[in-house]
Write a protein that holds these residues in place. Sequence first.
Motif, PDB file in Angstrom:
ATOM      1  N   LYS A  18      58.149  48.729  66.442  1.00 39.45           N
ATOM      2  CA  LYS A  18      57.274  48.088  65.460  1.00 39.45           C
ATOM      3  C   LYS A  18      58.040  47.510  64.280  1.00 39.45           C
ATOM      4  CE  LYS A  18      53.202  50.845  66.418  1.00 39.45           C
ATOM      5  NZ  LYS A  18      52.206  51.768  65.854  1.00 39.45           N
ATOM      6  N   ALA A  19      59.231  47.998  64.031  1.00 41.29           N
ATOM      7  CA  ALA A  19      59.982  47.606  62.840  1.00 41.29           C
ATOM      8  C   ALA A  19      60.257  46.109  62.800  1.00 41.29           C
ATOM      9  CB  ALA A  19      61.284  48.377  62.759  1.00 41.29           C
ATOM     10  N   LYS A  20      60.601  45.529  63.936  1.00 38.34           N
ATOM     11  CA  LYS A  20      60.942  44.100  63.925  1.00 38.34           C
ATOM     12  C   LYS A  20      59.742  43.253  63.526  1.00 38.34           C
ATOM     13  CE  LYS A  20      60.426  44.059  68.896  1.00 38.34           C
ATOM     14  NZ  LYS A  20      61.071  43.917  70.163  1.00 38.34           N
ATOM     15  N   TYR A  21      58.541  43.680  63.906  1.00 34.77           N
ATOM     16  CA  TYR A  21      57.339  42.936  63.522  1.00 34.77           C
ATOM     17  C   TYR A  21      57.034  43.136  62.049  1.00 34.77           C
ATOM     18  CZ  TYR A  21      56.821  42.887  68.572  1.00 34.77           C
ATOM     19  OH  TYR A  21      57.042  42.728  69.915  1.00 34.77           O
ATOM     20  N   GLN A  22      57.237  44.349  61.550  1.00 35.37           N
ATOM     21  CA  GLN A  22      56.970  44.619  60.154  1.00 35.37           C
ATOM     22  C   GLN A  22      57.989  43.932  59.254  1.00 35.37           C
ATOM     23  OE1 GLN A  22      56.683  48.884  60.315  1.00 35.37           O
ATOM     24  NE2 GLN A  22      54.476  48.808  60.656  1.00 35.37           N
ATOM     25  N   LEU A  23      59.228  43.818  59.703  1.00 36.93           N
ATOM     26  CA  LEU A  23      60.225  43.089  58.922  1.00 36.93           C
ATOM     27  C   LEU A  23      59.858  41.612  58.820  1.00 36.93           C
ATOM     28  CD1 LEU A  23      63.612  44.614  60.054  1.00 36.93           C
ATOM     29  CD2 LEU A  23      62.591  44.716  57.789  1.00 36.93           C
ATOM     30  N   ALA A  24      59.389  41.038  59.894  1.00 35.17           N
ATOM     31  CA  ALA A  24      58.956  39.638  59.855  1.00 35.17           C
ATOM     32  C   ALA A  24      57.815  39.476  58.862  1.00 35.17           C
ATOM     33  CB  ALA A  24      58.521  39.181  61.248  1.00 35.17           C
ATOM     34  N   HIS A  28      57.498  37.342  55.247  1.00 32.99           N
ATOM     35  CA  HIS A  28      56.485  36.286  55.282  1.00 32.99           C
ATOM     36  C   HIS A  28      56.870  35.175  56.256  1.00 32.99           C
ATOM     37  CE1 HIS A  28      54.489  38.212  51.931  1.00 32.99           C
ATOM     38  NE2 HIS A  28      55.668  38.274  51.333  1.00 32.99           N
ATOM     39  N   MET A  29      57.307  35.611  57.444  1.00 35.83           N
ATOM     40  CA  MET A  29      57.709  34.676  58.489  1.00 35.83           C
ATOM     41  C   MET A  29      57.015  35.062  59.784  1.00 35.83           C
ATOM     42  SD  MET A  29      61.818  34.617  57.810  1.00 35.83           S
ATOM     43  CE  MET A  29      62.186  33.215  58.848  1.00 35.83           C
ATOM     44  N   SER A  30      56.901  34.097  60.678  1.00 38.00           N
ATOM     45  CA  SER A  30      56.419  34.434  62.014  1.00 38.00           C
ATOM     46  C   SER A  30      57.502  35.239  62.720  1.00 38.00           C
ATOM     47  CB  SER A  30      56.094  33.170  62.813  1.00 38.00           C
ATOM     48  OG  SER A  30      57.293  32.506  63.174  1.00 38.00           O
TER      49      SER A  30
END
Length: 57
Positions: A18-24, A28-30
């Motif tokens: 989940k971290a990679k999605y939360q970092l995005a 404020h990026m897709s």
Amino acid sequence: MKPSVAFKLKASSLNSSKAKYQLADLMHMSRTSFYRKFKSITDISPKDYIFNFIQKS
């Protein structure tokens, strides 16, 4: 990586799936744009970077 982002990553006890999605989201990026930009700067994927970051902690 900005210290505030590293702190949020560490403080929230994220697992790498989940971290990679939360970092995005933090940036404020897709997810796709974040992946491409991150990979172009670091030469590794966000998933691999997070895995290495967690292993060092």
